[in-house]
Design a protein around this motif. Structure first.
Motif, PDB file in Angstrom:
ATOM      1  N   GLY A 155       0.812  -1.218   0.000  1.00 51.86           N
ATOM      2  CA  GLY A 155       0.000   0.000   0.000  1.00 51.86           C
ATOM      3  C   GLY A 155       0.843   1.264   0.000  1.00 51.86           C
ATOM      4  N   PHE A 156       0.166   2.393   0.044  1.00 46.14           N
ATOM      5  CA  PHE A 156       0.824   3.711   0.017  1.00 46.14           C
ATOM      6  C   PHE A 156       1.809   3.856   1.189  1.00 46.14           C
ATOM      7  CE2 PHE A 156       0.024   8.234   1.620  1.00 46.14           C
ATOM      8  CZ  PHE A 156       1.102   8.772   0.931  1.00 46.14           C
ATOM      9  N   LEU A 157       1.297   3.770   2.405  1.00 44.53           N
ATOM     10  CA  LEU A 157       2.179   3.899   3.564  1.00 44.53           C
ATOM     11  C   LEU A 157       3.132   2.704   3.648  1.00 44.53           C
ATOM     12  CD1 LEU A 157       3.029   5.199   6.269  1.00 44.53           C
ATOM     13  CD2 LEU A 157       1.188   3.885   7.356  1.00 44.53           C
ATOM     14  N   ASP A 191       0.614  -9.149   1.636  1.00 43.40           N
ATOM     15  CA  ASP A 191      -0.433  -8.285   1.085  1.00 43.40           C
ATOM     16  C   ASP A 191      -1.255  -9.116   0.101  1.00 43.40           C
ATOM     17  OD1 ASP A 191      -1.792  -6.034  -0.441  1.00 43.40           O
ATOM     18  OD2 ASP A 191      -0.459  -4.802   0.789  1.00 43.40           O
ATOM     19  N   ARG A 221      -1.837  -8.104  -2.789  1.00 43.34           N
ATOM     20  CA  ARG A 221      -1.330  -7.805  -4.138  1.00 43.34           C
ATOM     21  C   ARG A 221       0.139  -7.429  -4.030  1.00 43.34           C
ATOM     22  NH1 ARG A 221      -1.905  -1.701  -4.933  1.00 43.34           N
ATOM     23  NH2 ARG A 221      -1.955  -1.055  -2.773  1.00 43.34           N
ATOM     24  N   ASP A 241      -4.589 -13.200   2.061  1.00 41.66           N
ATOM     25  CA  ASP A 241      -5.518 -12.385   2.851  1.00 41.66           C
ATOM     26  C   ASP A 241      -5.131 -12.523   4.313  1.00 41.66           C
ATOM     27  OD1 ASP A 241      -7.777 -11.492   4.345  1.00 41.66           O
ATOM     28  OD2 ASP A 241      -9.065 -11.882   2.612  1.00 41.66           O
ATOM     29  N   LEU A 242      -5.046 -11.416   5.028  1.00 39.97           N
ATOM     30  CA  LEU A 242      -4.599 -11.478   6.428  1.00 39.97           C
ATOM     31  C   LEU A 242      -5.592 -12.204   7.323  1.00 39.97           C
ATOM     32  CD1 LEU A 242      -6.201  -9.166   8.349  1.00 39.97           C
ATOM     33  CD2 LEU A 242      -4.757  -7.632   7.039  1.00 39.97           C
ATOM     34  N   CYS A 301      -0.074  -2.567   8.627  1.00 48.90           N
ATOM     35  CA  CYS A 301      -0.659  -1.352   8.040  1.00 48.90           C
ATOM     36  C   CYS A 301      -1.543  -1.694   6.846  1.00 48.90           C
ATOM     37  CB  CYS A 301       0.428  -0.330   7.698  1.00 48.90           C
ATOM     38  SG  CYS A 301       1.734  -0.918   6.650  1.00 48.90           S
ATOM     39  N   THR A 336      -0.676   0.398  12.571  1.00 42.22           N
ATOM     40  CA  THR A 336      -1.054   1.720  12.073  1.00 42.22           C
ATOM     41  C   THR A 336      -2.517   1.928  12.410  1.00 42.22           C
ATOM     42  OG1 THR A 336       0.401   1.312  10.205  1.00 42.22           O
ATOM     43  CG2 THR A 336      -0.971   3.290  10.117  1.00 42.22           C
ATOM     44  N   SER A 337      -2.753   2.784  13.391  1.00 41.48           N
ATOM     45  CA  SER A 337      -4.126   3.094  13.769  1.00 41.48           C
ATOM     46  C   SER A 337      -4.529   4.382  13.055  1.00 41.48           C
ATOM     47  CB  SER A 337      -4.195   3.220  15.287  1.00 41.48           C
ATOM     48  OG  SER A 337      -5.500   3.479  15.701  1.00 41.48           O
ATOM     49  N   TYR A 390     -15.831   2.649   9.379  1.00 42.26           N
ATOM     50  CA  TYR A 390     -14.382   2.381   9.271  1.00 42.26           C
ATOM     51  C   TYR A 390     -13.700   2.708  10.602  1.00 42.26           C
ATOM     52  CZ  TYR A 390      -9.574   3.879   8.116  1.00 42.26           C
ATOM     53  OH  TYR A 390      -8.214   4.086   8.118  1.00 42.26           O
ATOM     54  N   LYS A 395     -11.529   0.687  13.418  1.00 42.18           N
ATOM     55  CA  LYS A 395     -10.144   1.075  13.775  1.00 42.18           C
ATOM     56  C   LYS A 395     -10.025   1.160  15.305  1.00 42.18           C
ATOM     57  CE  LYS A 395      -7.053   2.037  11.264  1.00 42.18           C
ATOM     58  NZ  LYS A 395      -6.030   1.140  10.630  1.00 42.18           N
ATOM     59  N   HIS A 437      -3.222  11.167  11.082  1.00 41.11           N
ATOM     60  CA  HIS A 437      -4.486  11.536  10.429  1.00 41.11           C
ATOM     61  C   HIS A 437      -4.221  11.479   8.928  1.00 41.11           C
ATOM     62  CE1 HIS A 437      -8.045  14.008   9.291  1.00 41.11           C
ATOM     63  NE2 HIS A 437      -8.534  12.969   9.923  1.00 41.11           N
ATOM     64  N   ILE A 446      -2.480  11.396   5.485  1.00 37.47           N
ATOM     65  CA  ILE A 446      -1.074  11.226   5.103  1.00 37.47           C
ATOM     66  C   ILE A 446      -0.897  11.705   3.667  1.00 37.47           C
ATOM     67  CG2 ILE A 446       0.826   9.586   4.912  1.00 37.47           C
ATOM     68  CD1 ILE A 446      -0.758   7.677   6.733  1.00 37.47           C
TER      69      ILE A 446
HETATM   70  P1  NAD Z   1      -3.571   1.552   1.101  1.00 36.02           P
HETATM   71  O1  NAD Z   1      -4.958   1.206   0.646  1.00 36.02           O
HETATM   72  O2  NAD Z   1      -2.677   2.273   0.165  1.00 36.02           O
HETATM   73  O3  NAD Z   1      -2.831   0.220   1.579  1.00 36.02           O
HETATM   74  C1  NAD Z   1      -3.474  -0.799   2.277  1.00 36.02           C
HETATM   75  C2  NAD Z   1      -2.896  -2.136   1.804  1.00 36.02           C
HETATM   76  O4  NAD Z   1      -3.531  -3.178   2.548  1.00 36.02           O
HETATM   77  C3  NAD Z   1      -3.159  -2.435   0.320  1.00 36.02           C
HETATM   78  O5  NAD Z   1      -1.939  -2.757  -0.340  1.00 36.02           O
HETATM   79  C4  NAD Z   1      -4.124  -3.617   0.343  1.00 36.02           C
HETATM   80  O6  NAD Z   1      -3.918  -4.535  -0.733  1.00 36.02           O
HETATM   81  C5  NAD Z   1      -3.782  -4.255   1.683  1.00 36.02           C
HETATM   82  N1  NAD Z   1      -4.893  -5.049   2.207  1.00 36.02           N
HETATM   83  C6  NAD Z   1      -6.181  -4.645   2.385  1.00 36.02           C
HETATM   84  N2  NAD Z   1      -6.915  -5.666   2.861  1.00 36.02           N
HETATM   85  C7  NAD Z   1      -6.075  -6.723   3.014  1.00 36.02           C
HETATM   86  C8  NAD Z   1      -6.251  -8.066   3.446  1.00 36.02           C
HETATM   87  N3  NAD Z   1      -7.465  -8.529   3.826  1.00 36.02           N
HETATM   88  N4  NAD Z   1      -5.176  -8.888   3.466  1.00 36.02           N
HETATM   89  C9  NAD Z   1      -3.958  -8.443   3.044  1.00 36.02           C
HETATM   90  N5  NAD Z   1      -3.735  -7.181   2.618  1.00 36.02           N
HETATM   91  C10 NAD Z   1      -4.786  -6.338   2.587  1.00 36.02           C
HETATM   92  O7  NAD Z   1      -3.778   2.342   2.483  1.00 36.02           O
HETATM   93  P2  NAD Z   1      -2.757   3.323   3.236  1.00 36.02           P
HETATM   94  O8  NAD Z   1      -3.202   4.705   2.991  1.00 36.02           O
HETATM   95  O9  NAD Z   1      -1.346   2.931   2.946  1.00 36.02           O
HETATM   96  O10 NAD Z   1      -3.112   2.985   4.762  1.00 36.02           O
HETATM   97  C11 NAD Z   1      -2.301   2.166   5.554  1.00 36.02           C
HETATM   98  C12 NAD Z   1      -2.809   2.168   6.994  1.00 36.02           C
HETATM   99  O11 NAD Z   1      -2.778   3.512   7.491  1.00 36.02           O
HETATM  100  C13 NAD Z   1      -4.238   1.681   7.185  1.00 36.02           C
HETATM  101  O12 NAD Z   1      -4.301   0.902   8.369  1.00 36.02           O
HETATM  102  C14 NAD Z   1      -5.043   2.946   7.379  1.00 36.02           C
HETATM  103  O13 NAD Z   1      -6.164   2.712   8.213  1.00 36.02           O
HETATM  104  C15 NAD Z   1      -4.023   3.829   8.073  1.00 36.02           C
HETATM  105  N6  NAD Z   1      -4.234   5.273   7.892  1.00 36.02           N
HETATM  106  C16 NAD Z   1      -4.095   5.852   6.662  1.00 36.02           C
HETATM  107  C17 NAD Z   1      -4.273   7.239   6.504  1.00 36.02           C
HETATM  108  C18 NAD Z   1      -4.088   7.916   5.159  1.00 36.02           C
HETATM  109  O14 NAD Z   1      -4.314   9.133   5.064  1.00 36.02           O
HETATM  110  N7  NAD Z   1      -3.682   7.223   4.107  1.00 36.02           N
HETATM  111  C19 NAD Z   1      -4.613   8.010   7.616  1.00 36.02           C
HETATM  112  C20 NAD Z   1      -4.750   7.402   8.873  1.00 36.02           C
HETATM  113  C21 NAD Z   1      -4.554   6.019   8.991  1.00 36.02           C
END
Ligand code: NAD
Length: 245
Positions: free
Chosen positions: A17-19, A38, A40, A54-55, A74, A113-114, A142, A146, A171, A173
């Motif tokens: 994912g992004f983070l 992950d 993917r 899948d987790l 995360c 990552t909360s 959601y 969390k 919050h 990102i």
């Molecule tokens: P993202 O969607 O870019 O990445 C999430 C990743 O989780 C994806 O690669 C997805 O394939 C994987 N995933 C989802 N369900 C899954 C499963 N069942 N099994 C395995 N993998 C799975 O999201 P992000 O923005 O990188 O967020 C990462 C974390 O940060 C999350 O927990 C989100 O709640 C938290 N968060 C994000 C933000 C933000 O602004 N992006 C803000 C606060 C908290």
């Protein structure tokens, strides 16, 4: 040397994912070898192995956690999906599965990552500390999951059993490859939807640069020890000042 090698092996659940990807890149730069778990695979990187699954599937997780002492969790369904059953399955039931798999695999530390929204009650928060109570009325389903997820992870912290946990609460990102925040703002502006202000324009919102969020995760992981005050705690993470929106 065996324990040193093991201590430099970690897993990032949601590492595509992004983070997650930013976190993986920084961990590799710091000399960790990383297993990404992950659904993917979104890139390739030397020193990183990908385990697709899948987790919610403990067996799949267990194979990715072999020899790993530190896990970052995360992964989450996108908040925009607004799918209550999916949030419950992945963020709550799936997090229980992650915890079980960690214990069975002998993992010593888990960093979650909360989200800062776990304490958001619809009213501005400035200089909010971690002793704020969880939101009684979370802003959406959601966030409801969390909150449950964070409680599960922090409650699982057990110094006697040698399993330590901590949670990081960002919050919004922003940063390179952000798929959501800035693209959504741009799309709204293009669609002429940025002309409206909810409230008087003084609502507070907090954005944190992705590398700072990553830094917070790595510091938490490295400082998480049985004698440290981090055990079983959540930490807000921010850049500096919130912005008016
Ligand atoms: P993202 O969607 O870019 O990445 C999430 C990743 O989780 C994806 O690669 C997805 O394939 C994987 N995933 C989802 N369900 C899954 C499963 N069942 N099994 C395995 N993998 C799975 O999201 P992000 O923005 O990188 O967020 C990462 C974390 O940060 C999350 O927990 C989100 O709640 C938290 N968060 C994000 C933000 C933000 O602004 N992006 C803000 C606060 C908290």
């Amino acid at each position: 040397p065996e324990s040193r090698i093991r201590s430099k092996r970690c897993a990032v659940i949601g590492g595509s994912g992004f983070l997650g990807r930013h976190l993986v890149e920084q961990l590799v730069a710091r000399g960790y070898s990383v297993s990404v778990f992950d659904m993917r695979q979104s890139y390739e990187l030397q020193g990183v192995t990908f385990h697709l699954g899948d987790l919610c599937d403990k067996q799949a997780l267990l194979s990715a956690l072999q020899g790993v002492s530190l896990v970052f969790h995360c992964a989450s369904p996108a908040p925009a999906s607004d799918d209550r059953a999916l949030f419950q399955r992945v963020n709550v039931d799936g997090t229980r599965t992650v915890l079980q798999a960690c214990r069975e695999a002998g993992v010593q530390k888990l960093v979650l990552t909360s989200s800062a929204s776990v304490v958001f009650e619809g009213r501005d928060i400035k200089d909010g500390k971690e002793d704020l109570p969880y939101a009684k009325k979370p802003i959406d389903c959601y966030t409801e999951t969390k909150i449950q997820q964070e409680k599960l992870v922090l409650d699982a912290c057990d110094k006697e059993k040698g399993f330590l946990t901590v949670a990081i609460r960002p919050h919004g990102i922003f940063g390179p490859r952000d798929p959501q925040l800035v693209p959504t703002l741009v799309e709204m502006a293009r669609g002429g939807k940025m002309k409206f202000i909810i409230g008087d324009g003084s609502n507070l919102v907090d954005f944190t640069f992705v590398e700072n969020v990553v830094h917070g995760h790595i510091l938490a992981a490295e400082l998480l020890r049985p004698e440290s005050p981090l055990c079983g705690q959540a930490y807000h993470i921010t850049n500096d000042e919130p912005v008016r929106f």
